[in-house]
Design a protein around this motif. Structure first.
Motif, PDB file in Angstrom:
ATOM      1  N   VAL A 283       0.857  -1.182   0.000  1.00 45.68           N
ATOM      2  CA  VAL A 283       0.000   0.000   0.000  1.00 45.68           C
ATOM      3  C   VAL A 283       0.894   1.233   0.000  1.00 45.68           C
ATOM      4  N   CYS A 284       0.806   2.035  -1.061  1.00 49.41           N
ATOM      5  CA  CYS A 284       1.731   3.170  -1.252  1.00 49.41           C
ATOM      6  C   CYS A 284       1.209   4.465  -0.672  1.00 49.41           C
ATOM      7  N   SER A 285       0.026   4.883  -1.103  1.00 47.74           N
ATOM      8  CA  SER A 285      -0.478   6.184  -0.675  1.00 47.74           C
ATOM      9  C   SER A 285      -1.255   6.044   0.629  1.00 47.74           C
ATOM     10  N   HIS A 286      -1.438   7.183   1.292  1.00 44.25           N
ATOM     11  CA  HIS A 286      -2.088   7.160   2.604  1.00 44.25           C
ATOM     12  C   HIS A 286      -3.552   7.545   2.444  1.00 44.25           C
ATOM     13  N   SER A 287      -4.341   6.635   1.886  1.00 46.60           N
ATOM     14  CA  SER A 287      -5.762   6.892   1.704  1.00 46.60           C
ATOM     15  C   SER A 287      -6.561   5.854   2.488  1.00 46.60           C
ATOM     16  N   THR A 288      -7.841   5.725   2.203  1.00 48.99           N
ATOM     17  CA  THR A 288      -8.707   4.889   3.039  1.00 48.99           C
ATOM     18  C   THR A 288      -8.286   3.422   3.056  1.00 48.99           C
ATOM     19  N   ASP A 289      -7.685   2.925   1.959  1.00 51.73           N
ATOM     20  CA  ASP A 289      -7.311   1.513   1.936  1.00 51.73           C
ATOM     21  C   ASP A 289      -6.260   1.176   2.989  1.00 51.73           C
ATOM     22  N   THR A 290      -5.526   2.186   3.447  1.00 51.23           N
ATOM     23  CA  THR A 290      -4.556   1.968   4.526  1.00 51.23           C
ATOM     24  C   THR A 290      -5.215   1.303   5.726  1.00 51.23           C
ATOM     25  N   TYR A 291      -6.458   1.704   6.020  1.00 52.22           N
ATOM     26  CA  TYR A 291      -7.104   1.307   7.266  1.00 52.22           C
ATOM     27  C   TYR A 291      -7.890  -0.001   7.187  1.00 52.22           C
ATOM     28  N   PHE A 292      -8.201  -0.462   5.975  1.00 47.93           N
ATOM     29  CA  PHE A 292      -8.909  -1.739   5.904  1.00 47.93           C
ATOM     30  C   PHE A 292      -8.103  -2.856   5.255  1.00 47.93           C
ATOM     31  N   MET A 293      -7.008  -2.522   4.593  1.00 47.19           N
ATOM     32  CA  MET A 293      -6.264  -3.534   3.841  1.00 47.19           C
ATOM     33  C   MET A 293      -5.782  -4.715   4.694  1.00 47.19           C
ATOM     34  N   PRO A 294      -5.270  -4.497   5.913  1.00 48.37           N
ATOM     35  CA  PRO A 294      -4.752  -5.651   6.669  1.00 48.37           C
ATOM     36  C   PRO A 294      -5.809  -6.693   6.998  1.00 48.37           C
ATOM     37  N   PHE A 295      -7.095  -6.308   6.925  1.00 48.03           N
ATOM     38  CA  PHE A 295      -8.161  -7.206   7.346  1.00 48.03           C
ATOM     39  C   PHE A 295      -8.802  -7.958   6.179  1.00 48.03           C
ATOM     40  N   LEU A 296      -8.297  -7.721   4.953  1.00 52.24           N
ATOM     41  CA  LEU A 296      -8.838  -8.400   3.766  1.00 52.24           C
ATOM     42  C   LEU A 296      -7.924  -9.553   3.363  1.00 52.24           C
ATOM     43  N   VAL A 297      -8.500 -10.701   3.098  1.00 48.46           N
ATOM     44  CA  VAL A 297      -7.754 -11.877   2.615  1.00 48.46           C
ATOM     45  C   VAL A 297      -6.448 -12.005   3.411  1.00 48.46           C
ATOM     46  N   LYS A 298      -6.584 -12.352   4.667  1.00 52.00           N
ATOM     47  CA  LYS A 298      -5.467 -12.276   5.617  1.00 52.00           C
ATOM     48  C   LYS A 298      -4.288 -13.175   5.260  1.00 52.00           C
ATOM     49  N   ARG A 299      -4.507 -14.158   4.420  1.00 47.87           N
ATOM     50  CA  ARG A 299      -3.381 -15.041   4.072  1.00 47.87           C
ATOM     51  C   ARG A 299      -2.336 -14.340   3.197  1.00 47.87           C
TER      52      ARG A 299
ATOM     53  N   PHE B 127       5.306   4.347   4.222  1.00 40.42           N
ATOM     54  CA  PHE B 127       4.988   5.705   4.641  1.00 40.42           C
ATOM     55  C   PHE B 127       5.938   6.690   3.969  1.00 40.42           C
ATOM     56  N   HIS B 128       5.357   7.727   3.368  1.00 41.42           N
ATOM     57  CA  HIS B 128       6.147   8.722   2.640  1.00 41.42           C
ATOM     58  C   HIS B 128       6.047  10.107   3.263  1.00 41.42           C
ATOM     59  N   TYR B 129       5.537  10.175   4.487  1.00 47.03           N
ATOM     60  CA  TYR B 129       5.487  11.465   5.161  1.00 47.03           C
ATOM     61  C   TYR B 129       6.050  11.297   6.565  1.00 47.03           C
ATOM     62  N   SER B 130       6.434  12.407   7.169  1.00 48.89           N
ATOM     63  CA  SER B 130       6.998  12.350   8.513  1.00 48.89           C
ATOM     64  C   SER B 130       5.901  12.372   9.556  1.00 48.89           C
TER      65      SER B 130
END
Length: 375
Positions: free
Chosen positions: A100-116, A123-126
């Motif tokens: 996951v490259c950009s800091h958009s909404t997928d940041t917050y749900f991606m770890p919970f999808l297809v956990k295998r 992160f590209h910002y401080s």
């Protein structure tokens, strides 16, 4: 290996987009890899950087309203479809790893999808910008959202940060430091004979170009033979605001907003010094590019990027927001050609530490490590 990158779009010029093109192309050049880039709002636009023709692009067509918060009802209403389509494509592609490259909404749900499937968040910002918000949250929502963000970060297999200083801002123990790679390494180097200082980046308040213009106003009368060239694009009202600042300070013959360029390398090779006055940076790729061209650098010691690239041997780090010190050091550099040449030569050597081959070896090792752990 199947590798999927998630990003909002790749048609607007920016550091994340440029770095993605370099990394994805490097991976795609290996026939053993299949590279996919999934976007949420590409909208049939042409990518602004060249991508290998073997890379598969898929746009989810979510199209968040970019001038509104992701928590605005208009955008929140798009979230269920975003989650559903992301999950569908992950199941169809069956990647070995997701980034996951950009800091958009997928940041917050991606770890919970297809956990295998192993997942990496880069992160590209401080995160220094969150320190005050965490100490004094303006609302209960902000307080609990930051706690939720911390929780989400622990669910990624790895978090990639761009420098060691940034690791201190993360509560999880899954961080890995991998810097950005150089986008080019020219055969020729800047002669440092032209009286031009260059700056480049998004024309946005965070980049502090207004601060640089104020600094130039302090030295313009002393050295009217030097010029400042600023490259980049941004919202028209803000660009106009900067131009009005230039005009008001009678700098329109020495300070120029040059707009966007597709050949920043050529512009850097024609300059003698690179200047940065950002409010914060994480790992400014543009400083590496300047060093690869043989440019000495003068920069504010903003958190935390410049200090991880620039040393006393290759440039000058100025205490943050100290305009007098910045002005003084500029004038000293202008009259010391021998020092500029020495710094420029050492800058080229430093840039060699960030070649695409060296950086991508670290990425491939990370992929190997997290895929092995999932087996």
């Amino acid at each position: 290996m199947k590798i999927v990158f998630f990003i909002d779009q790749v048609y607007l010029h920016g550091g994340i987009e440029r770095v993605l093109s370099i990394k994805a192309n490097y991976l795609a050049n290996n026939p053993a890899n299949e590279v996919y880039i999934l976007t949420t709002e590409q909208q049939n636009n042409t990518p602004c950087y060249p991508f290998n023709t073997t890379i598969t692009f898929i746009d989810l067509n979510i199209n968040y309203v970019r001038d509104k918060s992701y928590f605005h009802p208009t955008n929140l209403g798009k979230l269920p479809r975003h989650i559903k389509k992301t999950k569908q494509h992950l199941k169809k592609i069956k990647p070995d790893v997701v980034v996951v490259c950009s800091h958009s909404t997928d940041t917050y749900f991606m770890p919970f999808l297809v956990k295998r499937i192993p997942k990496i968040k880069e992160f590209h910002y401080s995160k220094s910008i969150e320190v005050e918000k965490r100490k004094n949250p303006k609302s209960s929502f902000k307080k609990y959202f930051l706690k939720f963000a911390d929780y989400v970060e622990t669910k990624y297999d790895s978090l990639v940060v761009l420098n060691k200083d940034e690791q201190a801002y993360y509560t999880s123990n899954n961080t890995v430091v991998i810097p950005n790679p150089l986008t080019f390494y020219p055969e020729t180097k800047a002669s440092l004979q032209n009286k031009i200082v260059i700056a480049a980046g998004r024309i946005a308040p965070v980049k502090g170009f207004d601060l640089l213009i104020d600094i130039w106003a302090k030295i313009a009368n002393s050295r009217p033979d030097w010029q400042l060239h600023i490259y980049g694009d941004g919202p028209a009202p803000y660009v106009q605001q900067l131009q009005q600042q230039i005009d008001a300070k009678n700098l329109n013959k020495v300070v120029f907003l040059k707009g966007v360029t597709t050949n920043i390398k050529e512009k850097m090779l024609g300059a003698s010094l690179y200047a940065m006055t950002s409010h914060n940076e994480c790992f400014p790729l543009v400083l590496l590019e300047a060093q690869a061209c043989g440019l000495p650098i003068i920069a504010y010691d903003s958190p935390h990027g410049p200090r991880n690239i620039v040393s006393k041997k290759t440039g000058v780090l100025v205490p943050h927001y100290n305009e007098e010190a910045f002005s003084k050091n500029l004038l000293q550099l202008f009259k010391d050609q021998e020092r500029l040449q020495h710094m420029g030569a050492l800058a080229v050597q430093n840039a060699q530490n960030y070649t695409i081959e060296k950086v991508m070896m670290q990425w491939m090792q990370l992929f190997k490590n997290i895929v092995t752990k999932k087996l």
